[in-house]
Structures are given as structure tokens and as C-alpha cells.
Design an enzyme around this catalytic site. Structure first.
Site, PDB file in Angstrom:
ATOM      1  N   THR A  33       0.840  -1.188   0.000  1.00 23.38           N
ATOM      2  CA  THR A  33       0.000   0.000   0.000  1.00 23.38           C
ATOM      3  C   THR A  33       0.873   1.235   0.000  1.00 23.38           C
ATOM      4  OG1 THR A  33      -1.801  -1.108   1.084  1.00 23.38           O
ATOM      5  CG2 THR A  33      -1.631   1.252   1.483  1.00 23.38           C
ATOM      6  N   GLN A 107      -4.064  -7.087  -6.117  1.00 26.41           N
ATOM      7  CA  GLN A 107      -4.450  -7.643  -4.818  1.00 26.41           C
ATOM      8  C   GLN A 107      -5.827  -7.118  -4.420  1.00 26.41           C
ATOM      9  OE1 GLN A 107      -2.775  -6.717  -0.881  1.00 26.41           O
ATOM     10  NE2 GLN A 107      -2.313  -8.901  -0.667  1.00 26.41           N
ATOM     11  N   TYR A 189      -6.770  -8.714   8.193  1.00 30.00           N
ATOM     12  CA  TYR A 189      -7.875  -8.015   7.539  1.00 30.00           C
ATOM     13  C   TYR A 189      -9.088  -8.945   7.434  1.00 30.00           C
ATOM     14  CZ  TYR A 189      -4.307  -4.557   7.041  1.00 30.00           C
ATOM     15  OH  TYR A 189      -3.323  -3.642   7.344  1.00 30.00           O
ATOM     16  N   ARG A 236      -3.251 -14.999  -0.560  1.00 33.99           N
ATOM     17  CA  ARG A 236      -2.189 -14.668   0.395  1.00 33.99           C
ATOM     18  C   ARG A 236      -2.653 -14.968   1.807  1.00 33.99           C
ATOM     19  NH1 ARG A 236       1.651  -9.414   1.662  1.00 33.99           N
ATOM     20  NH2 ARG A 236       3.520 -10.624   1.238  1.00 33.99           N
TER      21      ARG A 236
HETATM   22  C1  LIG Z   1       4.586   0.098   3.009  1.00 39.43           C
HETATM   23  C2  LIG Z   1       4.033  -1.301   3.081  1.00 39.43           C
HETATM   24  C3  LIG Z   1       2.738  -1.552   2.636  1.00 39.43           C
HETATM   25  C4  LIG Z   1       2.227  -2.855   2.653  1.00 39.43           C
HETATM   26  N1  LIG Z   1       0.972  -3.083   2.135  1.00 39.43           N
HETATM   27  C5  LIG Z   1       0.535  -4.360   1.984  1.00 39.43           C
HETATM   28  C6  LIG Z   1      -0.677  -4.628   1.283  1.00 39.43           C
HETATM   29  O1  LIG Z   1      -1.369  -3.740   0.739  1.00 39.43           O
HETATM   30  N2  LIG Z   1      -1.057  -5.921   1.190  1.00 39.43           N
HETATM   31  C7  LIG Z   1      -0.332  -6.941   1.750  1.00 39.43           C
HETATM   32  O2  LIG Z   1      -0.723  -8.115   1.640  1.00 39.43           O
HETATM   33  N3  LIG Z   1       0.826  -6.703   2.415  1.00 39.43           N
HETATM   34  C8  LIG Z   1       1.290  -5.459   2.513  1.00 39.43           C
HETATM   35  N4  LIG Z   1       2.507  -5.222   3.110  1.00 39.43           N
HETATM   36  C9  LIG Z   1       3.347  -6.349   3.550  1.00 39.43           C
HETATM   37  C10 LIG Z   1       4.369  -6.727   2.441  1.00 39.43           C
HETATM   38  O3  LIG Z   1       3.687  -7.312   1.339  1.00 39.43           O
HETATM   39  C11 LIG Z   1       5.422  -7.740   2.943  1.00 39.43           C
HETATM   40  O4  LIG Z   1       4.770  -8.859   3.486  1.00 39.43           O
HETATM   41  C12 LIG Z   1       6.349  -7.124   3.991  1.00 39.43           C
HETATM   42  O5  LIG Z   1       6.821  -5.861   3.572  1.00 39.43           O
HETATM   43  C13 LIG Z   1       7.533  -8.044   4.302  1.00 39.43           C
HETATM   44  O6  LIG Z   1       8.363  -8.215   3.179  1.00 39.43           O
HETATM   45  P1  LIG Z   1       9.795  -7.426   3.099  1.00 39.43           P
HETATM   46  O7  LIG Z   1      10.577  -7.850   4.319  1.00 39.43           O
HETATM   47  O8  LIG Z   1      10.419  -7.918   1.818  1.00 39.43           O
HETATM   48  O9  LIG Z   1       9.478  -5.977   3.079  1.00 39.43           O
HETATM   49  C14 LIG Z   1       3.026  -3.926   3.141  1.00 39.43           C
HETATM   50  C15 LIG Z   1       4.307  -3.656   3.617  1.00 39.43           C
HETATM   51  C16 LIG Z   1       4.827  -2.378   3.562  1.00 39.43           C
HETATM   52  C17 LIG Z   1       6.250  -2.139   4.022  1.00 39.43           C
END
Ligand SMILES: Cc1cc2nc3c(=O)[nH]c(=O)nc-3n(C[C@H](O)[C@H](O)[C@H](O)COP(=O)(O)O)c2cc1C
Length: 373
Positions: A33, A107, A189, A236
Site C-alpha cells: 500500500t 491484490q 484483515y 495470500r
Molecule cells: C509500506 C508497506 C505496505 C504494505 N501493504 C501491503 C498490502 O497492501 N497488502 C499486503 O498483503 N501486504 C502489505 N505489506 C506487507 C508486504 O507485502 C510484505 O509482506 C512485507 O513488507 C515483508 O516483506 P519485506 O521484508 O520484503 O518488506 C506492506 C508492507 C509495507 C512495508
């Protein structure tokens, strides 16, 4: 002369074929997001097509969550995929990604209780499986952080309408040119609120037993698969993830049963966020005959090495990276080159314009001169 030891190919960089998808590598961009849509119309910013096109080097992009119904919106600037205007704007995004040779899934995200009346139309109450209020961290809104309110439980017919809303959103995704959709069943969610014992106190067919708690997720996925074809549908999940005040008593029992119910459908993939004591990847891998995408969600951005290890161990087919993609639009090229990685600016993650969104640089492209030397 030093001995040259042949290196095995980096598993993240190998191509992958799954159903109707041919991916150029095994790196997925995790859904994130970014809060840059118009807050009134929920139409994505014109910058969004640049943002995703810059990241088209990923084998697969999963977009930020897009709401299927105005009550599914979690905060300011979160885009929707409901109106013709939304579809037209997202079509620009998918065209731009496809023009760069990328693949992109939308998504589908309904937040359930994780929102606030100031974010919802006419100041309506958030909806949820049951009237269980979040007591901890306040929720971010356009008016700043506010205490959570007690959500309104969905009537049985309204839960059925949620299924129809997700199916309609999936249809819109295909109209907008997406290669498929990912149902957001993770991170506390709406769909995980139905899965978890502490948030689902229902006694109708969407609660009351393990099968009852699974039913909404299963029926959402089945309805979408019937609408657009199972090979275009991913799910997911985040077993044992306490985020957003979720407490799962028996994650192993819940997610084994969920995987068992969905395995025969022939879905595009299962996207597992590994978190908590239950080792979901190792437990679910043998139960899931199709493509599995792994993700780790810790305090620091997940490293390339962590992703490689998961693929080397055979625990997943693809690995998704989130935060590294914010500040490294050409992440796979950087992995291939062993190039240094940029760090993202935390205060520019949500909302705003191009700064911290489309202005992170790619590696210098080799000049014609450079290529000759
Ligand atoms: C800024 C931000 C927004 C996120 N928005 C979503 C989202 O809209 N949907 C979702 O399933 N996960 C969301 N996540 C979780 C990420 O998909 C992911 O699981 C998380 O960042 C861990 O991966 P990473 O260590 O590679 O960042 C978000 C994470 C971040 C940092």
C-alpha cells in the site's frame, strides 16, 4: 591464476512457468500500500503506472491492496477497483507493465474492522465477522491516528454479498488487463478476521467451527475462480501472524484445512507470509501441489540471501520482496549484478507524490561506449 569455481545459477533469477504465466525470474514484488490514490474517487495517481512500470523486472508484481467495496477501504489514498473510472486507470498501469515485459496481479483487499468511520462513506461503522474491537494501536486516518470503534457484525446475507463483491472486483481486474488477482487473506484483515478464533465469534455458517471459519475465504476464492478461471487466482495468507490483534489458537489445524480445501482447485499460487512459531512454509509445502510464493515479514526488509535460502531448500517456487522494491525499482538487475541497494525513506512511504515513489534511481544503464569496453 586463481581457480574459477563455477557458481550455481542464482535460484531467484531463473525463469519460472506456472499455468498460463511465464515469469522471467522467481522474484515477486510483494503487495505494498502506498496511499497515493485520489482520496475521494479512489482512482490511482497517474504516477502509479510509472511506479509499477519501473518495477516490471520482477517476475511477478502483486499490486497494493485494492478495495472491492467502499466499506473495505482501510485508510486515506487507498485505491479501489469498483468503478469504470478505476478500471480505466488500472488499464493504463497494466499496459505500462506489459509494455516492459512484466506480469502483474491485482491484490483484492477488504480490511473489515481495520478502518474507521472517517474513512468510510457517510461515517458508517467498519464491518467484521463479530463486534470485537481493536484495543491497542490507534488506526491511521486522514484526521491522524484515531481510536478504533467497535465494528458492526456482517449479517449472513451481507457476508454472501462480500463474496459477490470480491467476484465482481476480480472481473474488473481482468477488464483492466491484469494477469490475475491475489486475494488478501493475510495480516488481520477481513478474511483473516473470519479465520481466527478471537475475531470470529459467529454461530451462522461462516463461524462456529473450523469449517465455518474457513468458509468465507473458501467461498470467495471459489467464486473468483468460477468467474475468471482458477489459474488466474492466488491467495495470500499469514498463518500465526499476530498483526492487527489476531490470535489464532491452532494455526496448523486451520491452515492445513484451508490448503486441503483449496488444493484441488488448481489456483495460480498460494502466497505464504512466514511469521510466528508455526513453520507454515515447511508444514504447508507438502500439502500444496501448485506454485508457492514465500515472504518473510520482519522488522527489517528481507534480504536477498533469505530468499535464496528458501528457494534452495525447496520450500517455495518464488520469493516475494516488499521494502527492497520501494527503493530499488530494478531489484532483480541489482541482484544479478551484485550491485548495492538503496534504503527507502520511511517518511515517504505513504501518501504524497513522486518523492519516495517514482524517484528512486535504477542502476546506470551501460552506455554504448561502456558496453564496448
Ligand atoms: C509500506 C508497506 C505496505 C504494505 N501493504 C501491503 C498490502 O497492501 N497488502 C499486503 O498483503 N501486504 C502489505 N505489506 C506487507 C508486504 O507485502 C510484505 O509482506 C512485507 O513488507 C515483508 O516483506 P519485506 O521484508 O520484503 O518488506 C506492506 C508492507 C509495507 C512495508
Amino acid at each position: 591464476m586463481p581457480e574459477v569455481v563455477p557458481q550455481p545459477p542464482n535460484p531467484l533469477l531463473l525463469p519460472y512457468e506456472t499455468g498460463h504465466l511465464r515469469l522471467r525470474n522467481r522474484i515477486a514484488m510483494a503487495p505494498m500500500t502506498r496511499g497515493r490514490a485520489d482520496d475521494t474517487t479512489a482512482v490511482p495517481s497517474p504516477l502509479t503506472r510509472t511506479y509499477y512500470a519501473q518495477r516490471a523486472g520482477a517476475g511477478l508484481i502483486v499490486t497494493e491492496g485494492l478495495w472491492p467495496h467502499p466499506l473495505g477501504k482501510g485508510g486515506p489514498g487507498i485505491p479501489g477497483l469498483v468503478t469504470d473510472e478505476h478500471v480505466a486507470a488500472w488499464r493504463e498501469v497494466t499496459r505500462a507493465v506489459h509494455a516492459e515485459g512484466g506480469r502483474i496481479f491485482a491484490q483484492l483487499w477488504h480490511v473489515g474492522r481495520m478502518t474507521h468511520p472517517v474513512t468510510l462513506p457517510d461515517g458508517e461503522l467498519p464491518v467484521a465477522p463479530s463486534a470485537v474491537r481493536i484495543t491497542g494501536e490507534p488506526i491511521f486516518t486522514r484526521d491522524g491516528p484515531l481510536d478504533h470503534v467497535t465494528p458492526r457484525p456482517l449479517a449472513t446475507a451481507e457476508a454472501e454479498a462480500v463474496i459477490a463483491a470480491f467476484a465482481a472486483e476480480a472481473r474488473n481486474a481482468i477488464r483492466a488487463g491484469f494477469d490475475g488477482v491475489e486475494v488478501h487473506g493475510a495480516n488481520g484483515y477481513l478474511l483473516q478476521q473470519f479465520l481466527a478464533e478471537n475475531t470470529n465469534l459467529r454461530t451462522d455458517r461462516f463461524g462456529g467451527s473450523r469449517n465455518g471459519r474457513l468458509r468465507l475465504v473458501v467461498e470467495v476464492v471459489e467464486a473468483i475462480a468460477a468467474e475468471i478461471g482458477p489459474e488466474r487466482v492466488g491467495l495470500r495468507i499469514s498463518p500465526d501472524n499476530p498483526e492487527n490483534e489476531i490470535a489464532e489458537e491452532d494455526p496448523q489445524g486451520t491452515y492445513r484445512a484451508l490448503a486441503g480445501a483449496l488444493a484441488p482447485l488448481g489456483l495460480a499460487y498460494l502466497h505464504v507470509i512466514e511469521r510466528g512459531a508455526y513453520g507454515a512454509l515447511a508444514d504447508l509445502r507438502p500439502l500444496w501441489p501448485g506454485t508457492l510464493i514465500a515472504n518473510f515479514n520482519g522488522p527489517e526488509p528481507t534480504t536477498r540471501r533469505a530468499g535464496e535460502e528458501v528457494l534452495e531448500a525447496g520450500l517455495a517456487d518464488l520469493f516475494s520482496f516488499g521494502r527492497l522494491f520501494i527503493s530499488n525499482p530494478d531489484l532483480p538487475a541489482r541482484f544479478a549484478a551484485g550491485a548495492p541497494l538503496n534504503r527507502h525513506a520511511e517518511h515517504l512511504v505513504y501518501g504524497g507524490g513522486a518523492e519516495g515513489y517514482t524517484d528512486y534511481p535504477a542502476l546506470e544503464a551501460p552506455t554504448a561506449e561502456g558496453a564496448r569496453t
